[in-house]
Design a protein around this motif. Structure first.
Motif, PDB file in Angstrom:
ATOM      1  N   ARG A   4      -6.354  -9.975 -15.716  1.00  0.00           N
ATOM      2  CA  ARG A   4      -5.410  -9.439 -14.723  1.00  0.00           C
ATOM      3  C   ARG A   4      -6.040  -8.285 -13.979  1.00  0.00           C
ATOM      4  NH1 ARG A   4       0.324  -7.750 -16.761  1.00  0.00           N
ATOM      5  NH2 ARG A   4       0.740  -7.275 -14.605  1.00  0.00           N
ATOM      6  N   GLU A   5      -5.694  -8.162 -12.747  1.00  0.00           N
ATOM      7  CA  GLU A   5      -6.239  -7.070 -11.950  1.00  0.00           C
ATOM      8  C   GLU A   5      -5.073  -6.321 -11.317  1.00  0.00           C
ATOM      9  OE1 GLU A   5      -8.437  -7.357  -7.950  1.00  0.00           O
ATOM     10  OE2 GLU A   5      -9.953  -7.535  -9.505  1.00  0.00           O
ATOM     11  N   ILE A   6      -5.059  -5.022 -11.468  1.00  0.00           N
ATOM     12  CA  ILE A   6      -3.988  -4.230 -10.880  1.00  0.00           C
ATOM     13  C   ILE A   6      -4.594  -3.255  -9.867  1.00  0.00           C
ATOM     14  CG2 ILE A   6      -2.203  -2.494 -11.306  1.00  0.00           C
ATOM     15  CD1 ILE A   6      -1.811  -3.705 -14.033  1.00  0.00           C
ATOM     16  N   ALA A   7      -4.046  -3.248  -8.692  1.00  0.00           N
ATOM     17  CA  ALA A   7      -4.536  -2.321  -7.671  1.00  0.00           C
ATOM     18  C   ALA A   7      -3.608  -1.108  -7.617  1.00  0.00           C
ATOM     19  CB  ALA A   7      -4.578  -3.005  -6.322  1.00  0.00           C
ATOM     20  N   ILE A   8      -4.183   0.062  -7.800  1.00  0.00           N
ATOM     21  CA  ILE A   8      -3.381   1.290  -7.737  1.00  0.00           C
ATOM     22  C   ILE A   8      -3.934   2.162  -6.614  1.00  0.00           C
ATOM     23  CG2 ILE A   8      -2.596   3.343  -8.966  1.00  0.00           C
ATOM     24  CD1 ILE A   8      -3.285   1.768 -11.561  1.00  0.00           C
ATOM     25  N   SER A   9      -3.107   2.441  -5.631  1.00  0.00           N
ATOM     26  CA  SER A   9      -3.541   3.293  -4.527  1.00  0.00           C
ATOM     27  C   SER A   9      -3.134   4.724  -4.823  1.00  0.00           C
ATOM     28  CB  SER A   9      -2.893   2.810  -3.230  1.00  0.00           C
ATOM     29  OG  SER A   9      -3.211   3.698  -2.196  1.00  0.00           O
ATOM     30  N   LYS A  10      -4.094   5.636  -4.735  1.00  0.00           N
ATOM     31  CA  LYS A  10      -3.786   7.015  -5.098  1.00  0.00           C
ATOM     32  C   LYS A  10      -3.420   7.872  -3.893  1.00  0.00           C
ATOM     33  CE  LYS A  10      -6.450   7.373  -9.338  1.00  0.00           C
ATOM     34  NZ  LYS A  10      -7.655   7.873  -9.969  1.00  0.00           N
ATOM     35  N   SER A  11      -3.949   7.504  -2.720  1.00  0.00           N
ATOM     36  CA  SER A  11      -3.725   8.383  -1.575  1.00  0.00           C
ATOM     37  C   SER A  11      -2.451   8.020  -0.843  1.00  0.00           C
ATOM     38  CB  SER A  11      -4.914   8.294  -0.621  1.00  0.00           C
ATOM     39  OG  SER A  11      -4.980   7.008  -0.082  1.00  0.00           O
ATOM     40  N   VAL A  13      -0.095   8.103   2.899  1.00  0.00           N
ATOM     41  CA  VAL A  13      -0.361   7.812   4.298  1.00  0.00           C
ATOM     42  C   VAL A  13      -0.481   9.139   5.063  1.00  0.00           C
ATOM     43  CG1 VAL A  13       0.551   6.692   6.352  1.00  0.00           C
ATOM     44  CG2 VAL A  13       0.917   5.688   4.105  1.00  0.00           C
ATOM     45  N   PRO A  14      -1.527   9.290   5.888  1.00  0.00           N
ATOM     46  CA  PRO A  14      -1.682  10.547   6.634  1.00  0.00           C
ATOM     47  C   PRO A  14      -0.485  10.807   7.553  1.00  0.00           C
ATOM     48  CG  PRO A  14      -3.654   9.197   6.791  1.00  0.00           C
ATOM     49  CD  PRO A  14      -2.609   8.348   6.145  1.00  0.00           C
TER      50      PRO A  14
ATOM     51  N   SER B   3      -6.862   8.570   8.847  1.00  0.00           N
ATOM     52  CA  SER B   3      -5.813   8.303   9.851  1.00  0.00           C
ATOM     53  C   SER B   3      -6.259   7.254  10.861  1.00  0.00           C
ATOM     54  CB  SER B   3      -5.478   9.587  10.612  1.00  0.00           C
ATOM     55  OG  SER B   3      -4.757  10.452   9.815  1.00  0.00           O
ATOM     56  N   ASN B  95       3.049   0.976  -2.957  1.00  0.00           N
ATOM     57  CA  ASN B  95       2.914   1.149  -4.408  1.00  0.00           C
ATOM     58  C   ASN B  95       4.175   0.772  -5.181  1.00  0.00           C
ATOM     59  OD1 ASN B  95       0.306   1.998  -4.100  1.00  0.00           O
ATOM     60  ND2 ASN B  95       0.850   4.168  -4.026  1.00  0.00           N
ATOM     61  N   ASP B 233      -9.084   2.902   0.356  1.00  0.00           N
ATOM     62  CA  ASP B 233      -8.020   3.803  -0.080  1.00  0.00           C
ATOM     63  C   ASP B 233      -8.321   4.381  -1.463  1.00  0.00           C
ATOM     64  OD1 ASP B 233      -4.426   3.287   0.181  1.00  0.00           O
ATOM     65  OD2 ASP B 233      -5.680   5.042   0.432  1.00  0.00           O
ATOM     66  N   VAL B 235      -9.154   2.756  -4.184  1.00  0.00           N
ATOM     67  CA  VAL B 235      -8.370   1.979  -5.141  1.00  0.00           C
ATOM     68  C   VAL B 235      -9.064   1.981  -6.490  1.00  0.00           C
ATOM     69  CG1 VAL B 235      -7.656  -0.366  -5.709  1.00  0.00           C
ATOM     70  CG2 VAL B 235      -7.315   0.509  -3.417  1.00  0.00           C
ATOM     71  N   THR B 236      -8.306   2.190  -7.488  1.00  0.00           N
ATOM     72  CA  THR B 236      -8.833   2.097  -8.843  1.00  0.00           C
ATOM     73  C   THR B 236      -8.452   0.751  -9.428  1.00  0.00           C
ATOM     74  OG1 THR B 236      -8.527   4.449  -9.128  1.00  0.00           O
ATOM     75  CG2 THR B 236      -8.769   3.155 -11.134  1.00  0.00           C
ATOM     76  N   ARG B 237      -9.439  -0.012  -9.792  1.00  0.00           N
ATOM     77  CA  ARG B 237      -9.127  -1.315 -10.356  1.00  0.00           C
ATOM     78  C   ARG B 237      -9.357  -1.299 -11.873  1.00  0.00           C
ATOM     79  NH1 ARG B 237      -8.284  -4.716  -6.334  1.00  0.00           N
ATOM     80  NH2 ARG B 237      -9.202  -4.216  -4.329  1.00  0.00           N
ATOM     81  N   GLU B 238      -8.350  -1.646 -12.553  1.00  0.00           N
ATOM     82  CA  GLU B 238      -8.466  -1.677 -14.009  1.00  0.00           C
ATOM     83  C   GLU B 238      -8.444  -3.128 -14.446  1.00  0.00           C
ATOM     84  OE1 GLU B 238      -5.263   0.523 -15.587  1.00  0.00           O
ATOM     85  OE2 GLU B 238      -5.936   2.424 -14.734  1.00  0.00           O
TER      86      GLU B 238
END
Lengths: 70, 241
Positions: A4-11, A13-14, B3, B95, B233, B235-238
């Motif tokens: 399984r692959e989970i994408a987590i975006s940390k940032s 939106v500007p 941006s 998210n 972005d 992205v951290t992929r686990e």
């Protein structure tokens, strides 16, 4: 074996981008959906409301997209 | 995401999807528009305001060709505008949206926005072809349409906030449904009479809905794919087995 692959975006939106896109949204919506000569009125005066150049140019999409027309 | 890159992705996806919308309309909607405008022309001949001459038709076909070209341009402009709103909401909500990929998340968001900003307002104020709509009522009709879209969109946003606080999906959904039923009953109908045949009217409304729906599918697919491809972005992929 499953993977399984989970994408987590940390940032986030500007904020500048949100403001710019919100302005584009409002302007574009007005141009296609609501202008009755207002945009050209500062240049052409009352004539712009008679000619409704943008209204006529966007006429078909205005009807097709569900906006009131005429 | 920077941006400039975010804006570029959003504008590109909106403009391309809007062009798709315009092209779909050219194929599906134009025959209905031509039929409705043909009725308007006949009314002009019958009333004596215009004469059925070769000159009239030459001018008419030239004008209609210009308007049909304008449909593609207008599609790109409207697509860029609505795509901008879609991009803002997607950027802020990606998210928390369900879905295992950005494409799926974008499609789910497009489905929600299509329903709240288009389908539900369409149920109250459906699209009409030319010949329906008096010039004197245009401001009223525009105000009603925009107000209904705003009530639906902001209502959905408001009840989503309620859902986040009380964590009861059914209750939040019922609240939104109640709001829209109230608005549906309270707001006045389109004041203009409809004199077209039911076949032309219903056919036009059906293809109009197909056209707008093509935009929402296209904008979700394009933005979702672009977001996935670029994905700068951080992205951290686990991965785990």
């Amino acid at each position: 074996m499953s993977q399984r692959e989970i994408a987590i975006s940390k940032s986030s939106v500007p904020r500048k981008a949100i403001i710019a896109l919100a302005a584009i949204f409002a302007f574009g919506l007005f141009v296609v959906g609501f202008d009755q000569g207002h945009l050209f009125a500062p240049v052409f005066g009352e004539k712009a409301f008679d000619q409704m150049y943008i209204h006529e140019l966007t006429h078909d999409l205005r009807h097709a997209a569900g906006f009131p027309c005429h | 995401m920077r941006s400039s890159l975010f804006i570029a992705l959003v504008l590109l996806s909106g403009a391309v999807a809007g062009t798709v919308h315009g092209l779909v309309n050219l194929v599906l909607v134009e025959p209905y528009l031509d039929s409705a405008i043909g009725i308007e022309n006949q009314q002009l001949f019958d009333s004596g305001k215009e004469k059925d001459t070769p000159e009239f038709w030459a001018n008419y076909y030239s004008y209609r060709a210009w308007q049909k070209g304008g449909e593609i341009l207008a599609g790109a402009i409207l697509g860029t505008a609505i795509g901008s709103l879609f991009g803002i909401v997607f950027g802020l909500s990606k998210n928390v949206l369900p879905g295992s990929s950005f494409v799926k998340k974008a499609l789910i968001l497009a489905l929600i926005m299509w329903a709240t900003l288009y389908v539900i307002p369409f149920a109250k104020y459906p699209a009409n072809p030319p010949t329906v709509g008096e010039p004197e009522t245009i401001i009223l009709r525009q105000t009603l349409y925009l107000a209904f879209i705003a009530i639906s969109g902001l209502g959905a946003l408001g009840f989503y906030q309620v859902y986040k606080r009380i964590n009861k999906k059914a209750l939040a959904f019922a609240g939104y449904a109640g709001l829209m039923i109230t608005a549906f009953i309270a707001m006045p109908p389109n004041p203009d009479p409809i004199t077209l045949s039911a076949d032309l009217l219903n056919g036009f409304r059906m293809v109009s809905m197909v056209g707008v729906s093509s935009f929402w599918v296209a904008v979700a697919l394009i933005l979702g794919v672009l977001w996935h491809k670029i994905d700068s972005d951080k992205v951290t992929r686990e991965k785990y087995q």
